[in-house]
Design a protein around this motif. Structure first.
Motif, PDB file in Angstrom:
ATOM      1  N   PRO A  52      89.235 -23.438  91.817  1.00 14.15           N
ATOM      2  CA  PRO A  52      90.415 -24.163  91.347  1.00 14.15           C
ATOM      3  C   PRO A  52      90.012 -25.410  90.558  1.00 14.15           C
ATOM      4  N   PRO A  53      90.932 -25.996  89.803  1.00 12.85           N
ATOM      5  CA  PRO A  53      90.648 -27.229  89.066  1.00 12.85           C
ATOM      6  C   PRO A  53      90.249 -28.373  90.022  1.00 12.85           C
ATOM      7  N   ASP A  54      89.710 -29.439  89.452  1.00  9.44           N
ATOM      8  CA  ASP A  54      89.175 -30.553  90.237  1.00  9.44           C
ATOM      9  C   ASP A  54      90.174 -31.153  91.215  1.00  9.44           C
ATOM     10  N   ASP A  55      91.420 -31.385  90.782  1.00  6.98           N
ATOM     11  CA  ASP A  55      92.383 -32.013  91.682  1.00  6.98           C
ATOM     12  C   ASP A  55      92.692 -31.114  92.881  1.00  6.98           C
ATOM     13  N   TYR A  56      92.710 -29.812  92.673  1.00  3.73           N
ATOM     14  CA  TYR A  56      92.938 -28.889  93.777  1.00  3.73           C
ATOM     15  C   TYR A  56      91.736 -28.864  94.727  1.00  3.73           C
ATOM     16  N   ARG A  57      90.534 -28.940  94.162  1.00  4.83           N
ATOM     17  CA  ARG A  57      89.324 -28.982  95.010  1.00  4.83           C
ATOM     18  C   ARG A  57      89.305 -30.240  95.861  1.00  4.83           C
ATOM     19  N   THR A  58      89.768 -31.355  95.298  1.00  2.00           N
ATOM     20  CA  THR A  58      89.832 -32.604  96.058  1.00  2.00           C
ATOM     21  C   THR A  58      90.800 -32.470  97.225  1.00  2.00           C
ATOM     22  N   ILE A  59      91.958 -31.870  96.985  1.00  4.03           N
ATOM     23  CA  ILE A  59      92.942 -31.653  98.049  1.00  4.03           C
ATOM     24  C   ILE A  59      92.341 -30.765  99.131  1.00  4.03           C
ATOM     25  N   LEU A  60      91.676 -29.686  98.733  1.00 13.62           N
ATOM     26  CA  LEU A  60      91.051 -28.791  99.705  1.00 13.62           C
ATOM     27  C   LEU A  60      90.010 -29.528 100.552  1.00 13.62           C
ATOM     28  N   ALA A  61      89.219 -30.380  99.915  1.00 13.24           N
ATOM     29  CA  ALA A  61      88.195 -31.133 100.644  1.00 13.24           C
ATOM     30  C   ALA A  61      88.824 -32.077 101.660  1.00 13.24           C
ATOM     31  N   ILE A  62      89.913 -32.727 101.295  1.00 12.34           N
ATOM     32  CA  ILE A  62      90.591 -33.651 102.215  1.00 12.34           C
ATOM     33  C   ILE A  62      91.131 -32.886 103.421  1.00 12.34           C
ATOM     34  N   VAL A  63      91.746 -31.745 103.184  1.00 16.71           N
ATOM     35  CA  VAL A  63      92.311 -30.953 104.287  1.00 16.71           C
ATOM     36  C   VAL A  63      91.193 -30.424 105.185  1.00 16.71           C
ATOM     37  N   ARG A  64      90.095 -29.983 104.578  1.00 15.51           N
ATOM     38  CA  ARG A  64      88.966 -29.476 105.385  1.00 15.51           C
ATOM     39  C   ARG A  64      88.321 -30.570 106.225  1.00 15.51           C
ATOM     40  N   ASP A  65      88.275 -31.794 105.690  1.00 15.98           N
ATOM     41  CA  ASP A  65      87.645 -32.909 106.413  1.00 15.98           C
ATOM     42  C   ASP A  65      88.514 -33.432 107.550  1.00 15.98           C
ATOM     43  N   ALA A  66      89.781 -33.094 107.549  1.00 13.90           N
ATOM     44  CA  ALA A  66      90.697 -33.585 108.580  1.00 13.90           C
ATOM     45  C   ALA A  66      90.372 -32.938 109.926  1.00 13.90           C
ATOM     46  N   ASP A  67      90.697 -33.654 110.999  1.00 17.42           N
ATOM     47  CA  ASP A  67      90.440 -33.149 112.349  1.00 17.42           C
ATOM     48  C   ASP A  67      91.408 -32.056 112.768  1.00 17.42           C
ATOM     49  N   GLY A  68      92.560 -32.006 112.129  1.00 19.58           N
ATOM     50  CA  GLY A  68      93.579 -31.010 112.491  1.00 19.58           C
ATOM     51  C   GLY A  68      94.547 -30.850 111.339  1.00 19.58           C
ATOM     52  N   PRO A  69      95.728 -30.344 111.615  1.00 18.30           N
ATOM     53  CA  PRO A  69      96.735 -30.187 110.565  1.00 18.30           C
ATOM     54  C   PRO A  69      97.095 -31.537 109.946  1.00 18.30           C
ATOM     55  N   VAL A  70      97.278 -31.547 108.628  1.00 22.82           N
ATOM     56  CA  VAL A  70      97.591 -32.794 107.923  1.00 22.82           C
ATOM     57  C   VAL A  70      98.939 -32.701 107.240  1.00 22.82           C
ATOM     58  N   GLN A  71      99.596 -33.843 107.155  1.00 21.58           N
ATOM     59  CA  GLN A  71     100.849 -33.946 106.416  1.00 21.58           C
ATOM     60  C   GLN A  71     100.533 -34.278 104.966  1.00 21.58           C
ATOM     61  N   VAL A  72     101.451 -33.955 104.088  1.00 23.87           N
ATOM     62  CA  VAL A  72     101.287 -34.259 102.675  1.00 23.87           C
ATOM     63  C   VAL A  72     101.108 -35.762 102.490  1.00 23.87           C
TER      64      VAL A  72
END
Length: 117
Positions: A52-72
């Motif tokens: 995916p484009p860079d901004d989508y990869r950044t979002i994916l990285a943030i969600v993966r780094d989270a300890d659990g489910p994340v809110q927008v």
């Protein structure tokens, strides 16, 4: 239906006329229904087409780094967005939903997101 066929034929002609090396790098100017448009080339073989484009990869990285489910809102805060108004987060919510629709994230019933394993 006839108009769509004409547009597709015109685009195919313009694509054949373009140089292959230039088409892989630069959008091609074209005219459709008398209006100027830019034809965006397909991704070249050099890059990973599934990435995916860079901004989508950044979002994916943030969600993966989270300890659990994340809110927008939490993802928006990590991105430095203004989270004080819900409307400011709607473009981010749309991107996260698109990632979920494409199987890269999981959208839970409570509106939070988790990474797919």
């Amino acid at each position: 239906m006839i108009v769509a066929e004409r547009v597709l034929n015109r685009l195919a002609e313009q694509d054949r006329a373009a140089e292959p090396d230039v088409a892989a790098v630069v959008p091609i100017p074209a005219r459709v229904a008398g209006r100027a448009v830019l034809l965006l080339p397909h991704r070249g073989e050099a890059g990973d087409e599934a990435a995916p484009p860079d901004d989508y990869r950044t979002i994916l990285a943030i969600v993966r780094d989270a300890d659990g489910p994340v809110q927008v809102r939490a993802v928006g805060a990590r991105l430095g967005l203004d989270t004080s108004a819900r409307g400011r987060l709607e473009p981010l919510r749309a991107k996260m939903t698109k990632l979920a629709d494409r199987g890269r994230l999981h959208k839970r019933g409570d509106g939070r997101f988790t990474a797919r394993s």
